[in-house]
Design a protein around this motif. Structure first.
Motif, PDB file in Angstrom:
ATOM      1  N   VAL A 229       0.863  -1.193   0.000  1.00  0.00           N
ATOM      2  CA  VAL A 229       0.000   0.000   0.000  1.00  0.00           C
ATOM      3  C   VAL A 229       0.890   1.231   0.000  1.00  0.00           C
ATOM      4  CG1 VAL A 229      -1.807   1.312   1.178  1.00  0.00           C
ATOM      5  CG2 VAL A 229      -1.822  -1.182   1.296  1.00  0.00           C
ATOM      6  N   VAL A 230       0.582   2.182  -0.883  1.00  0.00           N
ATOM      7  CA  VAL A 230       1.264   3.477  -0.910  1.00  0.00           C
ATOM      8  C   VAL A 230       0.277   4.532  -0.433  1.00  0.00           C
ATOM      9  CG1 VAL A 230       2.342   5.242  -2.358  1.00  0.00           C
ATOM     10  CG2 VAL A 230       2.820   2.823  -2.768  1.00  0.00           C
ATOM     11  N   TYR A 231       0.656   5.267   0.601  1.00  0.00           N
ATOM     12  CA  TYR A 231      -0.158   6.370   1.106  1.00  0.00           C
ATOM     13  C   TYR A 231       0.457   7.677   0.637  1.00  0.00           C
ATOM     14  CZ  TYR A 231      -2.169   3.001   4.427  1.00  0.00           C
ATOM     15  OH  TYR A 231      -2.795   1.929   4.998  1.00  0.00           O
ATOM     16  N   LEU A 232      -0.399   8.620   0.291  1.00  0.00           N
ATOM     17  CA  LEU A 232       0.115   9.946  -0.069  1.00  0.00           C
ATOM     18  C   LEU A 232      -0.904  11.013   0.276  1.00  0.00           C
ATOM     19  CD1 LEU A 232      -1.312  11.143  -2.929  1.00  0.00           C
ATOM     20  CD2 LEU A 232      -0.038   9.217  -3.861  1.00  0.00           C
ATOM     21  N   ARG A 233      -0.402  12.199   0.536  1.00  0.00           N
ATOM     22  CA  ARG A 233      -1.246  13.373   0.737  1.00  0.00           C
ATOM     23  C   ARG A 233      -0.915  14.383  -0.345  1.00  0.00           C
ATOM     24  NH1 ARG A 233      -0.903  16.604   5.000  1.00  0.00           N
ATOM     25  NH2 ARG A 233       1.068  15.839   5.813  1.00  0.00           N
ATOM     26  N   ALA A 234      -1.963  14.999  -0.890  1.00  0.00           N
ATOM     27  CA  ALA A 234      -1.792  15.970  -1.970  1.00  0.00           C
ATOM     28  C   ALA A 234      -2.626  17.206  -1.665  1.00  0.00           C
ATOM     29  CB  ALA A 234      -2.216  15.363  -3.308  1.00  0.00           C
ATOM     30  N   ARG A 235      -2.364  18.268  -2.410  1.00  0.00           N
ATOM     31  CA  ARG A 235      -3.177  19.482  -2.266  1.00  0.00           C
ATOM     32  C   ARG A 235      -4.642  19.137  -2.544  1.00  0.00           C
ATOM     33  NH1 ARG A 235       0.126  22.035  -6.119  1.00  0.00           N
ATOM     34  NH2 ARG A 235      -1.820  22.434  -7.245  1.00  0.00           N
ATOM     35  N   GLU A 236      -5.519  19.664  -1.690  1.00  0.00           N
ATOM     36  CA  GLU A 236      -6.931  19.306  -1.825  1.00  0.00           C
ATOM     37  C   GLU A 236      -7.512  19.724  -3.166  1.00  0.00           C
ATOM     38  OE1 GLU A 236      -9.134  20.728   1.472  1.00  0.00           O
ATOM     39  OE2 GLU A 236      -8.198  19.351   2.907  1.00  0.00           O
ATOM     40  N   ASP A 237      -7.060  20.862  -3.698  1.00  0.00           N
ATOM     41  CA  ASP A 237      -7.621  21.331  -4.963  1.00  0.00           C
ATOM     42  C   ASP A 237      -7.165  20.483  -6.153  1.00  0.00           C
ATOM     43  OD1 ASP A 237      -5.002  22.150  -4.759  1.00  0.00           O
ATOM     44  OD2 ASP A 237      -5.320  24.070  -5.744  1.00  0.00           O
ATOM     45  N   ALA A 238      -6.140  19.638  -5.958  1.00  0.00           N
ATOM     46  CA  ALA A 238      -5.635  18.816  -7.057  1.00  0.00           C
ATOM     47  C   ALA A 238      -5.775  17.325  -6.751  1.00  0.00           C
ATOM     48  CB  ALA A 238      -4.164  19.149  -7.326  1.00  0.00           C
ATOM     49  N   LEU A 239      -6.569  16.994  -5.751  1.00  0.00           N
ATOM     50  CA  LEU A 239      -6.661  15.607  -5.309  1.00  0.00           C
ATOM     51  C   LEU A 239      -7.195  14.686  -6.417  1.00  0.00           C
ATOM     52  CD1 LEU A 239      -5.911  14.298  -2.641  1.00  0.00           C
ATOM     53  CD2 LEU A 239      -8.306  14.393  -1.969  1.00  0.00           C
ATOM     54  N   GLU A 240      -8.221  15.133  -7.124  1.00  0.00           N
ATOM     55  CA  GLU A 240      -8.796  14.312  -8.199  1.00  0.00           C
ATOM     56  C   GLU A 240      -7.799  14.115  -9.338  1.00  0.00           C
ATOM     57  OE1 GLU A 240     -10.312  16.737  -6.677  1.00  0.00           O
ATOM     58  OE2 GLU A 240     -12.095  15.817  -5.749  1.00  0.00           O
ATOM     59  N   ASP A 241      -7.012  15.148  -9.637  1.00  0.00           N
ATOM     60  CA  ASP A 241      -6.012  15.028 -10.706  1.00  0.00           C
ATOM     61  C   ASP A 241      -4.916  14.040 -10.319  1.00  0.00           C
ATOM     62  OD1 ASP A 241      -7.393  16.924 -12.199  1.00  0.00           O
ATOM     63  OD2 ASP A 241      -6.247  18.595 -11.376  1.00  0.00           O
ATOM     64  N   VAL A 242      -4.477  14.094  -9.071  1.00  0.00           N
ATOM     65  CA  VAL A 242      -3.455  13.153  -8.609  1.00  0.00           C
ATOM     66  C   VAL A 242      -3.994  11.726  -8.659  1.00  0.00           C
ATOM     67  CG1 VAL A 242      -2.095  12.424  -6.599  1.00  0.00           C
ATOM     68  CG2 VAL A 242      -2.285  14.853  -7.173  1.00  0.00           C
ATOM     69  N   ARG A 243      -5.225  11.559  -8.259  1.00  0.00           N
ATOM     70  CA  ARG A 243      -5.836  10.219  -8.281  1.00  0.00           C
ATOM     71  C   ARG A 243      -5.879   9.664  -9.699  1.00  0.00           C
ATOM     72  NH1 ARG A 243     -11.361   8.133  -8.424  1.00  0.00           N
ATOM     73  NH2 ARG A 243     -11.467   6.218  -7.170  1.00  0.00           N
ATOM     74  N   ALA A 244      -6.076  10.535 -10.685  1.00  0.00           N
ATOM     75  CA  ALA A 244      -6.181  10.076 -12.073  1.00  0.00           C
ATOM     76  C   ALA A 244      -4.846   9.590 -12.635  1.00  0.00           C
ATOM     77  CB  ALA A 244      -6.742  11.199 -12.939  1.00  0.00           C
ATOM     78  N   VAL A 245      -3.733  10.230 -12.228  1.00  0.00           N
ATOM     79  CA  VAL A 245      -2.429   9.880 -12.812  1.00  0.00           C
ATOM     80  C   VAL A 245      -1.640   8.902 -11.949  1.00  0.00           C
ATOM     81  CG1 VAL A 245      -2.319  12.124 -13.947  1.00  0.00           C
ATOM     82  CG2 VAL A 245      -1.186  11.821 -11.741  1.00  0.00           C
ATOM     83  N   LEU A 246      -2.098   8.636 -10.731  1.00  0.00           N
ATOM     84  CA  LEU A 246      -1.321   7.803  -9.821  1.00  0.00           C
ATOM     85  C   LEU A 246      -1.128   6.362 -10.322  1.00  0.00           C
ATOM     86  CD1 LEU A 246       0.182   7.787  -7.162  1.00  0.00           C
ATOM     87  CD2 LEU A 246      -1.969   7.251  -5.992  1.00  0.00           C
ATOM     88  N   PRO A 247      -2.149   5.676 -10.857  1.00  0.00           N
ATOM     89  CA  PRO A 247      -1.919   4.294 -11.316  1.00  0.00           C
ATOM     90  C   PRO A 247      -0.827   4.196 -12.380  1.00  0.00           C
ATOM     91  CG  PRO A 247      -4.266   4.737 -11.133  1.00  0.00           C
ATOM     92  CD  PRO A 247      -3.581   6.043 -10.959  1.00  0.00           C
ATOM     93  N   ALA A 248      -0.846   5.102 -13.360  1.00  0.00           N
ATOM     94  CA  ALA A 248       0.175   5.067 -14.416  1.00  0.00           C
ATOM     95  C   ALA A 248       1.549   5.417 -13.872  1.00  0.00           C
ATOM     96  CB  ALA A 248      -0.214   6.026 -15.537  1.00  0.00           C
ATOM     97  N   THR A 249       1.604   6.198 -12.801  1.00  0.00           N
ATOM     98  CA  THR A 249       2.892   6.540 -12.202  1.00  0.00           C
ATOM     99  C   THR A 249       3.504   5.342 -11.484  1.00  0.00           C
ATOM    100  OG1 THR A 249       2.171   8.842 -11.897  1.00  0.00           O
ATOM    101  CG2 THR A 249       4.049   8.106 -10.590  1.00  0.00           C
ATOM    102  N   LEU A 250       2.685   4.591 -10.773  1.00  0.00           N
ATOM    103  CA  LEU A 250       3.192   3.463  -9.994  1.00  0.00           C
ATOM    104  C   LEU A 250       3.403   2.206 -10.830  1.00  0.00           C
ATOM    105  CD1 LEU A 250       1.076   3.799  -6.715  1.00  0.00           C
ATOM    106  CD2 LEU A 250       3.301   4.776  -7.253  1.00  0.00           C
ATOM    107  N   ASN A 251       2.616   2.056 -11.893  1.00  0.00           N
ATOM    108  CA  ASN A 251       2.748   0.872 -12.743  1.00  0.00           C
ATOM    109  C   ASN A 251       2.508   1.274 -14.191  1.00  0.00           C
ATOM    110  OD1 ASN A 251       2.811  -1.669 -13.898  1.00  0.00           O
ATOM    111  ND2 ASN A 251       1.479  -2.606 -12.352  1.00  0.00           N
ATOM    112  N   PRO A 252       3.517   1.859 -14.845  1.00  0.00           N
ATOM    113  CA  PRO A 252       3.317   2.378 -16.214  1.00  0.00           C
ATOM    114  C   PRO A 252       2.873   1.310 -17.206  1.00  0.00           C
ATOM    115  CG  PRO A 252       5.386   3.168 -15.266  1.00  0.00           C
ATOM    116  CD  PRO A 252       4.878   2.104 -14.358  1.00  0.00           C
ATOM    117  N   GLN A 253       3.305   0.055 -17.034  1.00  0.00           N
ATOM    118  CA  GLN A 253       2.943  -0.988 -17.995  1.00  0.00           C
ATOM    119  C   GLN A 253       1.492  -1.417 -17.852  1.00  0.00           C
ATOM    120  OE1 GLN A 253       5.774  -1.205 -16.071  1.00  0.00           O
ATOM    121  NE2 GLN A 253       7.171  -0.584 -17.722  1.00  0.00           N
ATOM    122  N   LEU A 254       1.023  -1.551 -16.611  1.00  0.00           N
ATOM    123  CA  LEU A 254      -0.342  -2.031 -16.377  1.00  0.00           C
ATOM    124  C   LEU A 254      -1.042  -1.129 -15.343  1.00  0.00           C
ATOM    125  CD1 LEU A 254       0.443  -5.854 -16.157  1.00  0.00           C
ATOM    126  CD2 LEU A 254      -0.665  -4.660 -18.070  1.00  0.00           C
TER     127      LEU A 254
END
Length: 403
Positions: A229-254
């Motif tokens: 499990v990876v936990y992270l905190r992000a700026r509240e105004d950009a939370l949805e954007d971070v959530r959208a790109v996080l899977p590709a950041t942690l596992n670019p292939q899948l």
């Protein structure tokens, strides 16, 4: 001051003369001026208080919601996959590279059993997990140590453990004595308990866990180094954007095999509370200014009625209608300015005192104080327009003959 010799064009009043005329009614009728200013000061003080006290309460509520971790996300592999999906060993460092991310950390299930001692059945897990923890985990999940101290770089490779709140209760510990720290049996060796955590409302899985250092888990528990499990905190105004790109950041292939939690309901509640408080502030401010404006207008109308002889005498001595209007309008604005300044100061002190008594962080929006004074000046102008026009319409003869 009022007219040139020979009945020429009236002399324009200098700003100093306008101020003196405005102060004339205030200084000659001091008690009435005090009462008039008191009316507007109460209105402005009410404005500051009804904005400042809810703002302080709102700030305290926002701090409590933020302490829960409203900007917290967790990413983990999709379960029950064959073969099993593994996150990179440096997944938390990869997450930190996302711009709006403030901090990130990771834990990993070591698949070992924790027991109170070596006499307990080795298959009795008590529903607890032993997790390898990266440094900075508590900072990321807004965790606090109830007793003892947290894991840090100095203990990462040592047989030390920190218990979650529920885990401590199930293992029979309620505090940590640094002189005689308790021990638990993890796998096939003893670990010294150095800390117990406070509850984590938004991370209940950590409440039921025993945390050990990342290096210690690798060396002593056969941990493979892949976080679960990876936990992270992000700026509240950009939370949805971070959530959208996080899977590709942690596992670019899948990226589809990485699931990310949605923002907590506490964040939605926080945003809704902010919107409702904004609307409340505007409504209360409008009511307070309206009450103060009516009071000043009433005072100025009565002042014109009672000072007809003064108006008639000034007109007879050469004052024109414009000068009469300026005199009463200036008096109205000065009354409102005095009342507004006093009211803003009174409201500020009342708000700070009440907020401190309640244990809230005193919060008085600057716009409330400056807006209160500016609003008082505007109210003085509006409230003084009609009385000043009425005064200017008085003819010298009619005004002097008023009983």
């Amino acid at each position: 001051m009022n007219a040139t010799p020979g009945g020429g064009r009236p002399t324009r009043l200098a700003p100093v003369d306008v101020l003196r005329l405005g102060l004339l009614g205030i200084t000659t009728r001091r008690m009435r001026a005090v009462l008039s200013a008191l009316g507007i000061s109460i209105g402005i003080a009410t404005l500051v208080v009804v904005v400042g006290i809810p703002a302080s309460s709102h700030r305290d509520l926002m701090d409590q919601l933020s302490a829960l971790g409203t900007n917290l996300l967790r990413a983990e592999p999709v379960p029950d996959q064959n073969p099993q999906v593994l996150l990179p060993g440096d997944a938390d460092a990869m997450a930190k590279r996302i711009g709006p991310v403030l901090t990130a950390s990771a834990v990993a299930n070591t698949h070992t059993v924790v027991r109170r001692n070596d006499l307990v059945d080795r298959y009795d897990t008590s529903g607890l997990s032993v997790l390898a923890s990266r440094p900075g985990l508590l900072e990321t999940v807004n965790g606090r140590v109830r007793s003892g101290r947290p894991l840090d770089a100095g203990t990462a490779g040592l047989p030390t453990a920190v218990l979650g709140y529920v885990a401590a209760g199930r293992l029979g510990f309620d505090s940590v004595d640094p002189r005689q720290p308790p021990q638990v049996f993890i796998g096939e060796r003893w670990f010294t308990v150095i800390g117990i955590l406070d509850p984590l409302p938004l991370s209940p899985d950590l409440d039921r866990s025993v945390l050990v250092g990342w290096d210690a888990a690798t060396a002593m528990l056969g941990f493979d180094g892949h976080p679960t499990v990876v936990y992270l905190r992000a700026r509240e105004d950009a939370l949805e954007d971070v959530r959208a790109v996080l899977p590709a950041t942690l596992n670019p292939q899948l990226p589809g095999l990485v699931q990310v939690s949605r923002p907590s309901d506490a964040l939605a509640a926080k945003r809704a509370t902010e919107n409702s408080f904004s609307a409340l502030f505007l409504g209360l401010a409008a009511v307070a200014l309206l009450v103060g404006g009516i009071g000043v207008a009433n005072t100025m109308v009565i002042s014109v009625l009672e000072r007809r002889r003064e108006i008639g005498l000034r007109r007879a001595l050469g004052a024109n209608r414009g000068q009469i209007r300026v005199q009463f309008l200036t008096e109205s604005v000065l009354l409102s300015a005095l009342g507004g300044t006093a009211g803003a100061a009174l409201g500020l002190l009342a708000t700070i005192g009440y907020a401190s008594y309640q244990g809230w962080p005193p919060t008085v929006p600057v716009i409330a104080v400056l807006g209160g004074v500016a609003g008082a000046l505007l109210v003085g102008v509006v409230a003084g327009v009609y009385p000043s026009i009425q005064a200017a319409r008085q003819t010298p003869t009619k005004a002097l003959n008023t009983p």
